[in-house]
Design a protein around this motif. Structure first.
Motif, PDB file in Angstrom:
ATOM      1  N   ALA A 126     -61.474 -35.765-147.167  1.00  0.00           N
ATOM      2  CA  ALA A 126     -62.552 -36.198-146.299  1.00  0.00           C
ATOM      3  C   ALA A 126     -63.055 -35.251-145.442  1.00  0.00           C
ATOM      4  N   PRO A 127     -64.337 -35.117-145.236  1.00  0.00           N
ATOM      5  CA  PRO A 127     -65.104 -34.324-144.184  1.00  0.00           C
ATOM      6  C   PRO A 127     -64.794 -34.688-142.736  1.00  0.00           C
ATOM      7  N   ALA A 128     -63.269 -34.963-142.330  1.00  0.00           N
ATOM      8  CA  ALA A 128     -63.178 -35.240-140.880  1.00  0.00           C
ATOM      9  C   ALA A 128     -62.887 -34.002-140.126  1.00  0.00           C
ATOM     10  N   ARG A 129     -63.176 -34.096-138.746  1.00  0.00           N
ATOM     11  CA  ARG A 129     -62.901 -32.940-138.025  1.00  0.00           C
ATOM     12  C   ARG A 129     -61.649 -33.487-137.007  1.00  0.00           C
ATOM     13  N   LEU A 130     -60.980 -32.281-136.575  1.00  0.00           N
ATOM     14  CA  LEU A 130     -60.040 -32.440-135.561  1.00  0.00           C
ATOM     15  C   LEU A 130     -60.536 -32.770-134.165  1.00  0.00           C
ATOM     16  N   ALA A 131     -59.813 -33.363-133.677  1.00  0.00           N
ATOM     17  CA  ALA A 131     -60.070 -34.071-132.276  1.00  0.00           C
ATOM     18  C   ALA A 131     -61.005 -33.136-131.515  1.00  0.00           C
ATOM     19  N   ASN A 132     -60.258 -31.924-131.336  1.00  0.00           N
ATOM     20  CA  ASN A 132     -61.030 -30.959-130.426  1.00  0.00           C
ATOM     21  C   ASN A 132     -62.218 -30.289-130.538  1.00  0.00           C
ATOM     22  N   SER A 133     -62.599 -30.875-131.718  1.00  0.00           N
ATOM     23  CA  SER A 133     -64.177 -30.178-131.976  1.00  0.00           C
ATOM     24  C   SER A 133     -65.036 -31.424-132.085  1.00  0.00           C
ATOM     25  N   LEU A 134     -64.760 -32.653-131.521  1.00  0.00           N
ATOM     26  CA  LEU A 134     -65.745 -33.721-131.315  1.00  0.00           C
ATOM     27  C   LEU A 134     -65.873 -33.982-129.834  1.00  0.00           C
ATOM     28  N   PRO A 135     -67.147 -34.213-129.387  1.00  0.00           N
ATOM     29  CA  PRO A 135     -67.624 -34.725-127.980  1.00  0.00           C
ATOM     30  C   PRO A 135     -66.842 -35.993-127.605  1.00  0.00           C
ATOM     31  N   ASP A 136     -66.816 -35.932-126.223  1.00  0.00           N
ATOM     32  CA  ASP A 136     -66.065 -37.057-125.525  1.00  0.00           C
ATOM     33  C   ASP A 136     -66.815 -38.406-125.963  1.00  0.00           C
ATOM     34  N   GLY A 163     -57.223 -34.501-128.396  1.00  0.00           N
ATOM     35  CA  GLY A 163     -57.589 -35.689-128.235  1.00  0.00           C
ATOM     36  C   GLY A 163     -57.376 -36.587-126.757  1.00  0.00           C
ATOM     37  N   LYS A 164     -58.109 -37.606-126.408  1.00  0.00           N
ATOM     38  CA  LYS A 164     -58.074 -38.191-125.371  1.00  0.00           C
ATOM     39  C   LYS A 164     -57.399 -39.702-125.583  1.00  0.00           C
ATOM     40  N   LEU A 165     -56.670 -40.141-124.353  1.00  0.00           N
ATOM     41  CA  LEU A 165     -55.813 -41.278-124.531  1.00  0.00           C
ATOM     42  C   LEU A 165     -56.562 -42.299-123.748  1.00  0.00           C
ATOM     43  N   ASP A 170     -53.292 -34.244-116.332  1.00  0.00           N
ATOM     44  CA  ASP A 170     -53.277 -32.852-116.296  1.00  0.00           C
ATOM     45  C   ASP A 170     -54.725 -32.147-116.373  1.00  0.00           C
ATOM     46  N   GLU A 171     -54.719 -30.935-116.597  1.00  0.00           N
ATOM     47  CA  GLU A 171     -56.174 -30.324-116.649  1.00  0.00           C
ATOM     48  C   GLU A 171     -56.773 -30.717-117.742  1.00  0.00           C
ATOM     49  N   THR A 172     -56.138 -30.960-118.932  1.00  0.00           N
ATOM     50  CA  THR A 172     -56.708 -31.069-120.274  1.00  0.00           C
ATOM     51  C   THR A 172     -57.625 -32.306-120.469  1.00  0.00           C
ATOM     52  N   GLY A 173     -57.086 -33.488-119.410  1.00  0.00           N
ATOM     53  CA  GLY A 173     -57.864 -34.678-119.506  1.00  0.00           C
ATOM     54  C   GLY A 173     -57.345 -35.405-120.385  1.00  0.00           C
ATOM     55  N   THR A 174     -56.192 -35.211-121.095  1.00  0.00           N
ATOM     56  CA  THR A 174     -55.844 -35.978-122.290  1.00  0.00           C
ATOM     57  C   THR A 174     -55.413 -37.542-121.982  1.00  0.00           C
ATOM     58  N   LEU A 175     -55.004 -37.854-120.952  1.00  0.00           N
ATOM     59  CA  LEU A 175     -55.035 -39.076-120.127  1.00  0.00           C
ATOM     60  C   LEU A 175     -56.447 -39.432-119.697  1.00  0.00           C
ATOM     61  N   GLY A 176     -57.319 -40.241-120.516  1.00  0.00           N
ATOM     62  CA  GLY A 176     -58.823 -40.298-120.243  1.00  0.00           C
ATOM     63  C   GLY A 176     -58.905 -41.635-119.600  1.00  0.00           C
TER      64      GLY A 176
END
Length: 745
Positions: free
Chosen positions: A281-291, A345-347, A396-402
């Motif tokens: 399927a044409p899914a994209r990885l999390a890091n290429s998607l907007p918040d 991604g973000k959690l 952390d600086e990645t903002g993974t914990l959202g």
């Protein structure tokens, strides 16, 4: 030998061992670990019931085998749920015990490819438990002297074995074969061509093989197959790798490779083979998607962060992580956090219940957790200490914990026994704990379950919750397939209004989120999709079917097919977006991973995501859509259509049909399947690019008289409108406005 099982009024023949096998009945085995006992199963066959972790040993010396290579297998309980024929298969292990040496574990068991070996239901209760029996085997030949013991281990749950069998190998089943891909979860995403590695190995001591490999790609959506053959020669001890590669349309595919005898000189009904399911399927990885990406998913120890989503919701249970004062167990959370951070991604963190030690009251509620209680803590500092430790560890600086979500489904007494004042105290603790985070960790309040809880939402919002949170949330389950606001039970528009109306009355407009949503569907039968029409026929023929309550079967909701669930996720998501619900998190434990790969709901949502990617999906408006042949009454087809995007940019129309039902008013899962039929959509768009849900039909379509005519059923369709077409429409709209303002002749 086939095994016959019987109940009070039926008799079924279960799959038998392959031709030429030697068999040991369950009665010849002995229990060497755990709890297992011989009994007649509720389907009538005699075998061992394996209660939880247990092992049964079979002595091969009883068979008086000649030393040589054999395939080892069993007729066993393969499934324990009405809707899942194979959930027990991964819980079995074979071990071979040779004289004084320790037992050696064999590779995971598989179901042979032939249709005669597939699981058959012996007995069960619709929507609940089921007893499925089928044939299992070790996928690689094994050299046996004949004096070994075979141990069948059941890791957990309720297993069972009726017969152990061993079969001398022949040229056609002597090769160990595996299929694997390099794609995580066998999910191929945008700009990837599906590729499968076929590995073949002929053990030492066996004759050389000169045969053919037959490879088949089965499209589960259309049930069409592409089959190829190629010659194979293998020497003893040789390993061969063959790359199978094919460009595929979005969907789920089952790839099988089998050794065949082109001259049909030897009849082998379980030839060497391997099978693998993949999705593309044409899914994209999390890091290429907007918040603000509108689609999110759940993650846990068994469900990884799948592509196509930006946000992931994880239940980090306070009671499990913080089982005693100053004691923290972060192991699973660490793994989940690392997985989500790796994909960019973000959690969103959820939890329900408090640790027992935080309340002096006796345990109440939370029956699924021995460590948790529904009582709020006696001292809110215990929660603050936990949140501080969580944020210190993961922020952390990645903002993974959202984001952090308050107490999950606190509107239910099994989870929360506090009052509105306690709820505000808790909200204040969350607010203070996240106040100085950078990047900001947001807080989400309410997390209301499915169902009509308008009174609860109003009470908590009126008490003052909104000043402590960044967003509010609810869960949409039956509401996801309940479109009509006029029906007599809870529905999607009403569930959104439960959040929106009290906020409007308070004069505060916060984002609304759907943080938990799911549609459970039946498993495949023999690896193939079960249609909604088949499910409906089975239900209506069942003794418990009641025409006055057609949405139920006994005490269970009627079964939903995989395709209906996939369509429901897409249509429900778009309808939620149209009602200003910004993000939806799907309960991916509902078979988003099935048979080793993502299922059709993942493919369908990836298709929606691909169409949304270049569109400003914050702009959405309804369009008029109707079926010309429909009278609009109950039981007749009706439709929704929405246009997303800026007037002068990329735009997308999403439309789908459903059967009207304002009297019964239950979710659409039980209704007849609505196949594509002519639908009229009123729009100023002159032309667009049409695609069905899985891109099997694509074409350029043109409007006539302000109407687009398309074929559309309950599976949503997409119409992309290019900026050039949008510019023409914008010019026409501007001209109409100028004329209205007397600025144009």
């Amino acid at each position: 030998m086939a095994v016959t099982v019987s109940s009070a009024d039926t008799a079924k023949e279960l799959p038998g061992a392959p031709l030429g096998s030697f068999e040991l009945p369950a009665s010849s085995g002995r229990v060497i670990r755990g709890e297992a006992w011989l009994s007649n199963t509720d389907a009538g066959a005699s075998g061992f019931h394996m209660h939880g972790a247990s092992t049964v040993a079979f002595d091969l010396s009883l068979l008086k085998l000649t030393a040589g290579h054999y395939i080892v297998g069993a007729i066993a309980r393969t499934g324990t749920r009405w809707a899942d024929a194979t959930d027990q298969v991964p819980r079995y292990r074979f071990h071979v015990k040779r004289s004084a040496s320790a037992p050696k574990q064999l590779p995971p068991l598989t179901i042979p490819i032939g249709s005669k070996f597939q699981p058959v239901m012996g007995s069960g209760n619709p929507g609940s438990w089921g007893n499925w029996y089928g044939v299992l085997q070790s996928p690689a030949p094994l050299y046996l002297n004949g004096n070994e013991a075979i141990h069948l281990e059941n890791l957990e749950n309720h297993g069972g074995v009726l017969i152990l069998w061993v079969q001398p190998v022949h040229a056609q089943n002597s090769v160990a074969m595996t299929l694997e891909t390099s794609a995580p979860q066998n999910a191929f995403i945008i700009n990837q061509t599906p590729a499968v590695d076929l590995q073949l190995h002929l053990p030492e001591g066996l004759p050389a093989v000169d045969t053919m490999i037959e490879s088949t790609w089965l499209d589960l959506l259309t049930e069409s197959e592409i089959t190829t053959r190629q010659a194979l020669q293998l020497k003893p001890g040789e390993t061969r790798n063959i790359l199978l590669e094919r460009a595929l349309l979005p969907g789920v595919y089952r790839i099988s490779a089998t050794l065949i005898d082109p001259e049909s000189k030897v009849l082998i009904d379980n030839p060497s083979g391997a099978r693998l399911t993949l999705a593309t399927a044409p899914a994209r990885l999390a890091n290429s998607l907007p918040d603000d990406w509108p689609m999110g998913a759940h993650v846990n120890a068994s469900t990884p962060p799948l592509p196509g989503f930006r946000w992931y919701r994880y239940f980090a249970q306070w009671a499990e992580i913080n089982p005693a004062p100053d004691t923290f167990v972060w192991g699973e959370f660490d793994r989940i956090f690392a997985d989500v951070r790796e994909v960019g991604g973000k959690l969103l963190i959820a939890s329900d219940g408090a640790p027992l030690w935080t309340s002096a009251k006796e345990k109440a509620g939370m029956p699924w957790s021995a460590e948790a209680t529904a009582h709020p803590p006696d001292d809110w500092q215990t929660l603050r200490d936990y949140l501080d430790a969580l944020i210190e560890r993961y922020h952390d600086e990645t903002g993974t914990l959202g984001a952090l979500e308050h107490w999950n489904e606190a509107n239910t007494e099994t989870r929360w026994l506090g009052d509105s004042y306690a709820m505000l105290e808790m909200a204040d603790v969350f607010d203070q704990a996240t106040a100085h985070t950078d990047p900001t960790v947001k807080t989400v309040g309410l997390a209301i379950s499915a169902g009509d809880f308008r009174g609860y939402a109003k009470e908590i919002i009126d008490a003052g919750l909104l000043k402590y949170v960044d967003a509010v949330s609810a869960h949409f389950y039956e509401e996801l397939m309940s479109f009509e606001a006029s029906i007599p039970i809870n529905n999607l528009p009403r569930h959104v209004a439960m959040l929106a109306e009290p906020m409007k009355a308070a004069g505060i407009d916060l984002p609304m989120l759907n943080t938990e949503s799911g549609i459970e569907f039946v498993s495949r039968a023999g690896g193939r999709l079960v249609s909604q029409t088949e499910l409906n026929s089975l239900a209506e023929a069942h003794p418990d079917f009641d025409p006055a309550h057609p949405w139920m079967l006994s005490t269970q909701w009627r079964a939903v097919s995989e395709r209906r669930a996939a369509a429901g996720y897409v249509s429900g998501t778009v309808l939620l977006m149209a009602h200003d619900v910004r993000q939806s998190f799907y309960f991916t434990q509902y078979k988003f991973l099935l048979d080793g790969a993502p299922s059709f709901p993942w493919v369908a949502l990836a298709q929606l995501g691909n169409h949304l990617y270049d569109v400003d999906y914050s702009v959405i408006r309804p369009l008029k859509a109707h079926y010309p042949a429909s009278d609009g009454g109950d039981g007749s087809p009706a439709a929704f259509a929405f246009e997303l995007g800026q007037p002068d940019g990329e735009r997308l129309i999403v439309a789908w049909g459903y059967l009207r039902d304002t009297s019964v008013g239950r979710p659409k899962g039980w209704q007849p399947w609505l196949a594509p039929r002519s639908l009229t959509i009123e729009t100023e768009i002159s032309e667009g690019h049409f695609s069905d849900l899985y891109s099997r039909r694509t074409e350029t379509i043109r409007s006539a008289g302000g109407r687009l005519q398309v074929d559309c059923g309950e599976e949503p369709i997409f119409i992309r409108i290019s900026p050039a077409c949008c510019l023409k429409v914008s010019q026409r709209l501007k001209c109409a406005i100028d004329c209205q303002n007397n600025q144009h002749p």
